[in-house]
Design a protein around this motif. Sequence first.
Motif, PDB file in Angstrom:
ATOM      1  N   ASP A  55       7.438  17.298  16.497  1.00  0.00           N
ATOM      2  CA  ASP A  55       6.317  16.419  16.764  1.00  0.00           C
ATOM      3  C   ASP A  55       5.381  17.113  17.828  1.00  0.00           C
ATOM      4  O   ASP A  55       5.807  18.099  18.423  1.00  0.00           O
TER       5      ASP A  55
ATOM      6  N   SER B 282      -0.824  12.754  15.477  1.00  0.00           N
ATOM      7  CA  SER B 282      -0.510  12.867  13.902  1.00  0.00           C
ATOM      8  C   SER B 282      -2.044  12.766  13.341  1.00  0.00           C
ATOM      9  O   SER B 282      -2.935  12.869  13.754  1.00  0.00           O
ATOM     10  N   ASN B 283      -1.840  12.571  11.936  1.00  0.00           N
ATOM     11  CA  ASN B 283      -2.837  12.661  10.918  1.00  0.00           C
ATOM     12  C   ASN B 283      -3.218  10.935  10.492  1.00  0.00           C
ATOM     13  O   ASN B 283      -2.350  10.433  10.338  1.00  0.00           O
TER      14      ASN B 283
ATOM     15  N   TRP C 218       0.729  20.283   8.428  1.00  0.00           N
ATOM     16  CA  TRP C 218       0.818  19.025   8.179  1.00  0.00           C
ATOM     17  C   TRP C 218       1.290  18.398   7.035  1.00  0.00           C
ATOM     18  O   TRP C 218       0.524  19.159   6.059  1.00  0.00           O
TER      19      TRP C 218
ATOM     20  N   ASP D  74       2.367  16.001   3.704  1.00  0.00           N
ATOM     21  CA  ASP D  74       2.316  14.408   3.175  1.00  0.00           C
ATOM     22  C   ASP D  74       3.509  14.217   2.474  1.00  0.00           C
ATOM     23  O   ASP D  74       3.663  13.193   1.813  1.00  0.00           O
TER      24      ASP D  74
ATOM     25  N   PHE E  84      -7.629  12.731  13.203  1.00  0.00           N
ATOM     26  CA  PHE E  84      -6.419  13.035  13.834  1.00  0.00           C
ATOM     27  C   PHE E  84      -6.279  11.571  14.720  1.00  0.00           C
ATOM     28  O   PHE E  84      -7.033  10.953  15.040  1.00  0.00           O
ATOM     29  N   ARG E  85      -5.263  11.072  14.847  1.00  0.00           N
ATOM     30  CA  ARG E  85      -4.648   9.902  15.444  1.00  0.00           C
ATOM     31  C   ARG E  85      -3.848  10.100  16.449  1.00  0.00           C
ATOM     32  O   ARG E  85      -2.926  10.922  16.491  1.00  0.00           O
TER      33      ARG E  85
ATOM     34  N   LYS F  62       1.341  11.098  21.159  1.00  0.00           N
ATOM     35  CA  LYS F  62       1.785  11.831  20.024  1.00  0.00           C
ATOM     36  C   LYS F  62       0.559  12.049  19.060  1.00  0.00           C
ATOM     37  O   LYS F  62      -0.118  11.097  19.067  1.00  0.00           O
TER      38      LYS F  62
ATOM     39  N   GLN G  36       4.097  14.296   8.089  1.00  0.00           N
ATOM     40  CA  GLN G  36       4.827  14.737   9.219  1.00  0.00           C
ATOM     41  C   GLN G  36       4.288  16.081   9.631  1.00  0.00           C
ATOM     42  O   GLN G  36       4.044  16.956   8.957  1.00  0.00           O
ATOM     43  N   TRP G  37       4.727  16.486  10.868  1.00  0.00           N
ATOM     44  CA  TRP G  37       4.326  17.902  11.161  1.00  0.00           C
ATOM     45  C   TRP G  37       5.410  18.937  10.933  1.00  0.00           C
ATOM     46  O   TRP G  37       6.676  18.506  11.151  1.00  0.00           O
TER      47      TRP G  37
ATOM     48  N   ASP H 225      -0.615   9.757   5.890  1.00  0.00           N
ATOM     49  CA  ASP H 225       0.986   9.658   6.215  1.00  0.00           C
ATOM     50  C   ASP H 225       1.591  11.002   5.883  1.00  0.00           C
ATOM     51  O   ASP H 225       1.321  11.891   5.102  1.00  0.00           O
TER      52      ASP H 225
END
Length: 183
Positions: free
Chosen positions: A169, A133-134, A154, A156, A125-126, A131, A139-140, A137
């Motif tokens: 988000d 994210s993973n 998630w 890709d 996780f980032r 926010k 999106q949720w 690359d």
Amino acid sequence: MKWTANLLSFGLLAAFASAAPVVERQLDLYQLQISCPANKNVDGRFLSVKNNTLGVYDGDDVSAVQVYPVESDKQGCSELHTYPVGIVDHTIGLMGPPGLLTLVDMTNPRTVQPGDGTVAQWDTFRISDGKLSNDVDGQWLAFPSQGNSWSLKWSDGSAMITADSMIVDVMYKSAGEGRYNGN
């Protein structure tokens, strides 16, 4: 006699050790909130856990999940452990077929062995600009479930996605402090 003296000294040492204060540490707690201005049914709602899956759920039996970050072995990434801290380690993680991973509650994530064609991630996780994210690359996506519930995944971009999903988000919101009596 010598044996009795050794036993007595061991007993005193054990008594002092058990009376020693437990080290308590503060944990910064966070909740995960959906941001989707296009859909007022999910916008601003907090993620909770139901049947080991994180999402937006209605009902009296659900409450917002609280997490605390732990630095991952992967550079720039975090693990998100759930609070309260228990005997069994719980983290949130991503699990499923490559390309479309479900956000889940994982028990003892280091021991998880996904089956063939399944991916398990808990340390990727980032957190940036509030926010989540993973490391991969993507999106949720929120997918409708029963009633006014939504599960979170998630993507890709490589998996086939149904038309009923929507891009969201996941915001990382402070939820105060917690305590942990341990190492």
